[in-house]
Design a protein around this motif. Sequence first.
Motif, PDB file in Angstrom:
ATOM      1  N   ASN A  22      -5.228  -0.989  11.964  1.00 45.97           N
ATOM      2  CA  ASN A  22      -4.960  -1.899  10.840  1.00 45.97           C
ATOM      3  C   ASN A  22      -3.472  -2.065  10.554  1.00 45.97           C
ATOM      4  OD1 ASN A  22      -7.710  -2.100  10.651  1.00 45.97           O
ATOM      5  ND2 ASN A  22      -7.919  -0.724   8.913  1.00 45.97           N
ATOM      6  N   PRO A  23      -2.662  -1.008  10.533  1.00 46.98           N
ATOM      7  CA  PRO A  23      -1.219  -1.233  10.346  1.00 46.98           C
ATOM      8  C   PRO A  23      -0.575  -2.019  11.480  1.00 46.98           C
ATOM      9  CG  PRO A  23      -1.792   1.034   9.849  1.00 46.98           C
ATOM     10  CD  PRO A  23      -2.996   0.420  10.478  1.00 46.98           C
TER      11      PRO A  23
ATOM     12  N   ILE B 103      -5.255   0.420   4.733  1.00 50.75           N
ATOM     13  CA  ILE B 103      -4.212   1.188   5.396  1.00 50.75           C
ATOM     14  C   ILE B 103      -3.866   2.377   4.510  1.00 50.75           C
ATOM     15  CG2 ILE B 103      -3.267  -0.806   6.615  1.00 50.75           C
ATOM     16  CD1 ILE B 103      -0.961  -0.801   4.573  1.00 50.75           C
TER      17      ILE B 103
ATOM     18  N   THR C  11      -0.967   5.273   3.591  1.00 46.81           N
ATOM     19  CA  THR C  11       0.470   5.532   3.658  1.00 46.81           C
ATOM     20  C   THR C  11       0.787   6.787   2.850  1.00 46.81           C
ATOM     21  OG1 THR C  11       0.879   4.088   1.757  1.00 46.81           O
ATOM     22  CG2 THR C  11       1.025   3.102   3.948  1.00 46.81           C
TER      23      THR C  11
ATOM     24  N   GLU D 155      -3.702  -1.074   0.258  1.00 45.37           N
ATOM     25  CA  GLU D 155      -3.008   0.173   0.579  1.00 45.37           C
ATOM     26  C   GLU D 155      -3.565   1.327  -0.245  1.00 45.37           C
ATOM     27  OE1 GLU D 155       1.581   1.897   0.594  1.00 45.37           O
ATOM     28  OE2 GLU D 155       1.040   0.138  -0.587  1.00 45.37           O
TER      29      GLU D 155
ATOM     30  N   SER E  11      -7.323   3.116   9.865  1.00 48.94           N
ATOM     31  CA  SER E  11      -6.436   2.876   8.724  1.00 48.94           C
ATOM     32  C   SER E  11      -5.012   3.344   8.972  1.00 48.94           C
ATOM     33  CB  SER E  11      -7.000   3.576   7.492  1.00 48.94           C
ATOM     34  OG  SER E  11      -7.042   4.981   7.686  1.00 48.94           O
ATOM     35  N   ALA E  12      -4.791   4.183   9.962  1.00 51.60           N
ATOM     36  CA  ALA E  12      -3.448   4.654  10.302  1.00 51.60           C
ATOM     37  C   ALA E  12      -2.968   4.157  11.649  1.00 51.60           C
ATOM     38  CB  ALA E  12      -3.394   6.186  10.278  1.00 51.60           C
TER      39      ALA E  12
END
Length: 353
Positions: free
Chosen positions: A249-250, A211, A213, A179, A245-246
């Motif tokens: 992958n999430p 990811i 966040t 993360e 990554s947004a």
Amino acid sequence: MYFDLNVPIPLPSGGLATQFTKGKAKQVQSPQFTPAQLTAIEARIDLLVHLGYSVLAFNQQIKTKVEPKTFINTLDPLLRHVKKRLGVIYLKRLTILLDEDSEKGFGLTNAQTDLFSPYDIIALAPTTEGSFSLACLTHTQPSPLSAHVISVPLDVPRLSFHMKHTMVRTALRNGAVFEIPYASALDSNAKRNWWAAAREVVRVTKGKGLIVTSGGLDVADLRAPKDIANLLTFLGLAQNVTHDSATTNPKSLVLRAQTRKTYRAVFSEPKLVLPGISGVGPVVASDRVETKPSGERLAESKSAAVASQVPLMAEPPTPLDGRQSKRARDSAGLTDCNTVGGARKKRKGKKSG
């Protein structure tokens, strides 16, 4: 569909509630959020939805060892007060901070599976070399308590451990992700440390299994997904990697985290479908079972075995006389030249000529 899997929740004020167990009243501690806290949480959710996020994971962080007697789930009471929004999905995440005392054990045992089963995502935040090794090698393996998120502290002046390639590859192979919370990158005091630590994470992972966040309590620290993608390009990541990554992958992480409730990370339990049951389909002739005496079934099986071993003999063809063979050749369109005798007569005629 954009994901934000780290929406921190402030600690609620404690309260006493009456719980009846086997006819006996018992005072237990239950979390209670103040109206000001609920208003702030609702405002943050409205801003995230306005920015384009549709899947939000509320994050509860604990810093001590998980004890069944003192552990309190603060997200279930919160979801009862948060209003539902069309097209927005709420998830529950638990982040466990690992320190030196956690290397001996911090509560992720099979005896306490019921405490962690309500959470959709389990994340580990290691702070030492031993806890990082434990998180990457042990707790990422498929099990009811497997952790799929490893959150490296990016706001510290210097990482207290070295991220080895072997540990990182093992964690990525087991399905874990690393993360990168971007809230510290917008802080004037911690952004210098964030850039150095984030570059180290990108270098070790080579851009795989990342990811992004938010990870901030302040509303001013929230950004749109496109702005965060542009920010991550300064870390040396390609645009498609920052987009995944947004999004991708999430999404894979959430689907993989659902397998904690099954055996050995199986996505779905197998179901036995029997023919002839209502709702399955019509019964065909091969699906019907006839009850016959054992003697008749044995005789039929023996005859079938003999028939399968002995080849069938075809009837010998009946001989044809000269006239019948000639008629057969004429009906088939064959002339005398196509036969052996006709070919000999043709060659004799050429020689005599």
